[in-house]
Design a protein around this motif. Structure first.
Motif, PDB file in Angstrom:
ATOM      1  N   GLU A 181      72.682  79.130  21.518  1.00  0.00           N
ATOM      2  CA  GLU A 181      73.287  77.802  21.585  1.00  0.00           C
ATOM      3  C   GLU A 181      73.835  77.542  22.982  1.00  0.00           C
ATOM      4  O   GLU A 181      74.177  78.460  23.707  1.00  0.00           O
ATOM      5  CB  GLU A 181      74.378  77.635  20.534  1.00  0.00           C
ATOM      6  N   ARG A 182      73.889  76.277  23.297  1.00  0.00           N
ATOM      7  CA  ARG A 182      74.413  75.845  24.596  1.00  0.00           C
ATOM      8  C   ARG A 182      75.591  74.925  24.330  1.00  0.00           C
ATOM      9  O   ARG A 182      75.503  74.033  23.483  1.00  0.00           O
ATOM     10  CB  ARG A 182      73.323  75.131  25.377  1.00  0.00           C
ATOM     11  N   VAL A 183      76.666  75.149  25.063  1.00  0.00           N
ATOM     12  CA  VAL A 183      77.883  74.371  24.885  1.00  0.00           C
ATOM     13  C   VAL A 183      78.427  74.021  26.265  1.00  0.00           C
ATOM     14  O   VAL A 183      78.473  74.873  27.152  1.00  0.00           O
ATOM     15  CB  VAL A 183      78.945  75.170  24.093  1.00  0.00           C
TER      16      VAL A 183
ATOM     17  N   SER B 143      70.263  76.172  12.253  1.00  0.00           N
ATOM     18  CA  SER B 143      71.385  77.080  12.507  1.00  0.00           C
ATOM     19  C   SER B 143      72.695  76.345  12.794  1.00  0.00           C
ATOM     20  O   SER B 143      73.648  76.949  13.264  1.00  0.00           O
ATOM     21  CB  SER B 143      71.058  78.004  13.684  1.00  0.00           C
ATOM     22  N   SER B 144      72.757  75.063  12.462  1.00  0.00           N
ATOM     23  CA  SER B 144      73.924  74.265  12.859  1.00  0.00           C
ATOM     24  C   SER B 144      75.181  74.558  12.048  1.00  0.00           C
ATOM     25  O   SER B 144      76.231  73.977  12.332  1.00  0.00           O
ATOM     26  CB  SER B 144      73.600  72.776  12.794  1.00  0.00           C
ATOM     27  N   THR B 145      75.101  75.467  11.098  1.00  0.00           N
ATOM     28  CA  THR B 145      76.315  75.865  10.389  1.00  0.00           C
ATOM     29  C   THR B 145      76.646  77.343  10.562  1.00  0.00           C
ATOM     30  O   THR B 145      77.720  77.776  10.143  1.00  0.00           O
ATOM     31  CB  THR B 145      76.208  75.563   8.877  1.00  0.00           C
ATOM     32  N   ASP B 146      75.762  78.100  11.194  1.00  0.00           N
ATOM     33  CA  ASP B 146      76.018  79.536  11.246  1.00  0.00           C
ATOM     34  C   ASP B 146      76.081  80.138  12.641  1.00  0.00           C
ATOM     35  O   ASP B 146      76.204  81.349  12.781  1.00  0.00           O
ATOM     36  CB  ASP B 146      75.017  80.294  10.372  1.00  0.00           C
TER      37      ASP B 146
ATOM     38  N   ARG C 282      65.206  72.230  18.481  1.00  0.00           N
ATOM     39  CA  ARG C 282      66.661  72.268  18.637  1.00  0.00           C
ATOM     40  C   ARG C 282      67.302  71.004  18.066  1.00  0.00           C
ATOM     41  O   ARG C 282      66.664  69.963  17.978  1.00  0.00           O
ATOM     42  CB  ARG C 282      67.045  72.410  20.105  1.00  0.00           C
ATOM     43  N   HIS C 283      68.579  71.133  17.724  1.00  0.00           N
ATOM     44  CA  HIS C 283      69.418  69.991  17.356  1.00  0.00           C
ATOM     45  C   HIS C 283      70.443  69.813  18.461  1.00  0.00           C
ATOM     46  O   HIS C 283      71.068  70.782  18.905  1.00  0.00           O
ATOM     47  CB  HIS C 283      70.156  70.231  16.040  1.00  0.00           C
TER      48      HIS C 283
ATOM     49  N   TRP D 195      76.745  70.143  22.541  1.00  0.00           N
ATOM     50  CA  TRP D 195      76.318  71.374  21.867  1.00  0.00           C
ATOM     51  C   TRP D 195      74.862  71.234  21.455  1.00  0.00           C
ATOM     52  O   TRP D 195      74.450  70.229  20.897  1.00  0.00           O
ATOM     53  CB  TRP D 195      77.209  71.594  20.654  1.00  0.00           C
ATOM     54  N   SER D 196      74.077  72.267  21.719  1.00  0.00           N
ATOM     55  CA  SER D 196      72.676  72.319  21.309  1.00  0.00           C
ATOM     56  C   SER D 196      72.433  73.673  20.658  1.00  0.00           C
ATOM     57  O   SER D 196      72.846  74.708  21.179  1.00  0.00           O
ATOM     58  CB  SER D 196      71.766  72.139  22.530  1.00  0.00           C
TER      59      SER D 196
END
Length: 171
Positions: free
Chosen positions: A123-125, A140-143, A96-97, A134-135
């Motif tokens: 994703e988690r927000v 996938s950090s752009t889509d 994850r990022h 945000w994780s």
């Protein structure tokens, strides 16, 4: 004197290229001290006198004049960053990022989260104190739904996102 962090929006992407040495020189030219740039993505740690509103306006004006682009920054006290990083609410994982979304206007964070349908497996927000955490899965950090929303033009002037690894380098 207060230690500050300036997070520039949109630097070294979309044709806006600023060398770290030139960026640091711009901050020194404003009379700021102990200037240090971190990575090549628009992160500046510096010491300055004055209030946040005046410092932010001065930096944005200097960036516009020197580099010829419509500059926006998020300015925060260096002392506040450790609490923001420590407050990250999600468990980190190698696949994850982890990011923090900063805003120069609190209303932008409210708008960013408004009418959002969570997609927790992807994703988690979560809202933090003056930030959004945000994780998302690596790659996938752009889509993801949240990524697409955060990239909307209406947030361009008020928000910027940093990876938690970058934030740790600013401490």
């Amino acid at each position: 004197m207060t230690r500050w962090i300036a997070l520039l929006r949109g630097v070294n992407v979309n044709g806006i290229t600023i060398r770290s040495a030139d960026l640091a020189e711009t901050f020194r030219g404003l009379g700021h001290e102990d200037v240090r740039t971190v990575l090549a993505s628009g992160n500046v740690v510096f010491t300055a006198t004055g209030d946040a509103t005046a410092i932010k306006a001065g930096v944005e004006h200097a960036l516009r004049d020197r580099f010829g682009y419509d500059a926006w920054i998020v300015l925060l006290r260096h002392d506040d960053l450790a609490g923001i990083v420590d407050g990250f609410p999600f468990r980190s994982a190698p696949d994850r990022h982890d990011y923090v979304v900063f805003a120069s206007e609190t209303a932008a964070l409210d708008d960013l989260l408004a009418d959002r349908t969570p997609d927790d497996p992807v994703e988690r927000v979560a809202r933090g104190d003056g930030v959004v955490y945000w994780s998302c899965p690596k790659g996938s950090s752009t889509d993801t739904a949240f990524a697409r929303r955060a990239a909307a033009a209406r947030f361009k002037r008020t928000t910027t996102t940093r990876n938690t690894n970058t934030l740790r380098k600013l401490l």
